[in-house]
Write an enzyme that holds these catalytic residues in place. Structure first.
Site, PDB file in Angstrom:
ATOM      1  N   LYS A 150       0.827  -1.200   0.000  1.00 21.17           N
ATOM      2  CA  LYS A 150       0.000   0.000   0.000  1.00 21.17           C
ATOM      3  C   LYS A 150       0.863   1.253   0.000  1.00 21.17           C
ATOM      4  CE  LYS A 150      -3.915  -2.060   2.496  1.00 21.17           C
ATOM      5  NZ  LYS A 150      -4.599  -2.177   3.794  1.00 21.17           N
ATOM      6  N   GLN A 197      -5.038  -1.158   9.697  1.00 21.09           N
ATOM      7  CA  GLN A 197      -4.882  -2.503   9.151  1.00 21.09           C
ATOM      8  C   GLN A 197      -5.494  -3.549  10.080  1.00 21.09           C
ATOM      9  OE1 GLN A 197      -3.593  -3.309   6.112  1.00 21.09           O
ATOM     10  NE2 GLN A 197      -4.138  -5.427   6.530  1.00 21.09           N
ATOM     11  N   ASP A 237     -11.441   2.818   3.920  1.00 17.82           N
ATOM     12  CA  ASP A 237     -11.829   1.408   3.855  1.00 17.82           C
ATOM     13  C   ASP A 237     -13.327   1.266   3.588  1.00 17.82           C
ATOM     14  OD1 ASP A 237      -9.886  -0.562   3.915  1.00 17.82           O
ATOM     15  OD2 ASP A 237      -9.634  -0.479   6.086  1.00 17.82           O
TER      16      ASP A 237
END
Length: 292
Positions: free
Chosen positions: A50, A94, A117
């Site tokens: 990422k 995460q 997200d």
């Protein structure tokens, strides 16, 4: 074969071009903050990917590595700081988190406007009612893009069977496909005659987390198969191997189009994360007209 790597690369190129326009015309550079707690090996690799792709797209990347014993309160404090940092347009924590931290509390603490997200209840609600401006979970976005690249931009009337009802993939991808005027059937572990239902589908989205569960005789000849599953198995020689929820070797002989694992949905997830970060930046600064 539906080449997720190639399609994700094209999307990242469009995002890079859009970021350059944003910087030139408005003096803005999107910033993505990624917070990781602990030393989970798979998460570490994912975060590195990422970070690299964020920078390659011309965005600012902020990475915060916290020790395994970080308390829930300490993590909430970090999120509050990032919520109030004007240089940070997107926040991603995460998952999975250590067991002593409540994931739902962490997701709820992220500002909905920075929730790249797309897991916050506000964004889930916006998606449910079809409201413009919702930040949509990345993997479902990728699934729809892959299906449209294979079948064309108009999916109206297609019957989609989604295998799996998670908040991360199954439910949001169903909502996105309803917005594309598809007829959507959501199936799960309690669904009766699952194989027969799948045989009726023009598009199958497999997101259940069971290796090679979907067999060739579940698939209508010519159907499009999007395999979200990532399952670690072992070859006969003892080597590790990644496989999807679909028995690829069988299904590829029947499907009209199918995503491989790896190299299908996975690359699209990070590309759509960058897309969400760009969209969040524009929304936060009341900028319109730059599409990705």
């Amino acid at each position: 074969m539906i080449d997720g790597k190639a399609i994700a690369s094209e999307l990242r190129d469009r995002i890079s071009s859009a970021v350059a326009v944003l910087k030139e015309d408005h003096g803005l550079i999107p910033g993505l903050a990624v917070v990781i707690v602990g030393e989970d090996a798979a998460s570490q690799v994912y975060v590195r990917n990422k970070t690299r792709q964020t920078r390659e797209a011309g965005m600012n990347s902020y990475e915060y590595k916290l020790p395994e014993d970080t308390s829930e309160g300490e993590l909430l404090g970090e999120i509050d700081r990032l919520n109030n940092d004007s240089n940070v347009n997107g926040i991603l924590v995460q998952l999975p988190l250590p067991e002593h931290i409540d994931e739902s509390a962490i997701i709820a603490a992220i500002s909905p406007e920075k929730d790249v997200d797309g897991f916050h209840a506000v964004n889930s609600g916006r998606l449910m009612i079809g409201e413009n401006g919702a930040l949509v979970p990345c993997t479902p976005q990728g699934c729809v893009i892959l299906a449209k690249r294979h079948l064309g931009s108009d999916l109206s009337g297609k019957h989609v069977v989604v295998i799996g009802r998670s908040n991360i993939v199954g439910k949001p991808v169903a909502m996105l496909l309803l917005q594309e005027n598809c007829t959507v059937t959501i199936t799960h572990s309690k669904t009766r005659k699952l194989e027969e239902i799948c045989k009726e589908a023009d598009i199958v989205i497999a997101a259940v987390g069971r290796a090679k569960m979907v067999k060739a005789d579940w698939i209508k000849p010519g159907a499009t198969v999007i395999d979200v599953g990532i399952n670690r198995t072992t070859n006969s020689d003892g080597r590790a191997k990644l496989v999807g929820d679909v028995d690829f070797e069988e299904a590829v002989e029947v499907a009209g189009g199918i995503t491989p694992v790896p190299g299908g949905v996975g690359p699209m997830t990070i590309a759509c994360l960058l897309r969400n970060t760009f969209k969040a930046t524009c929304h936060q600064n009341n900028i319109s007209g730059i599409d990705v």
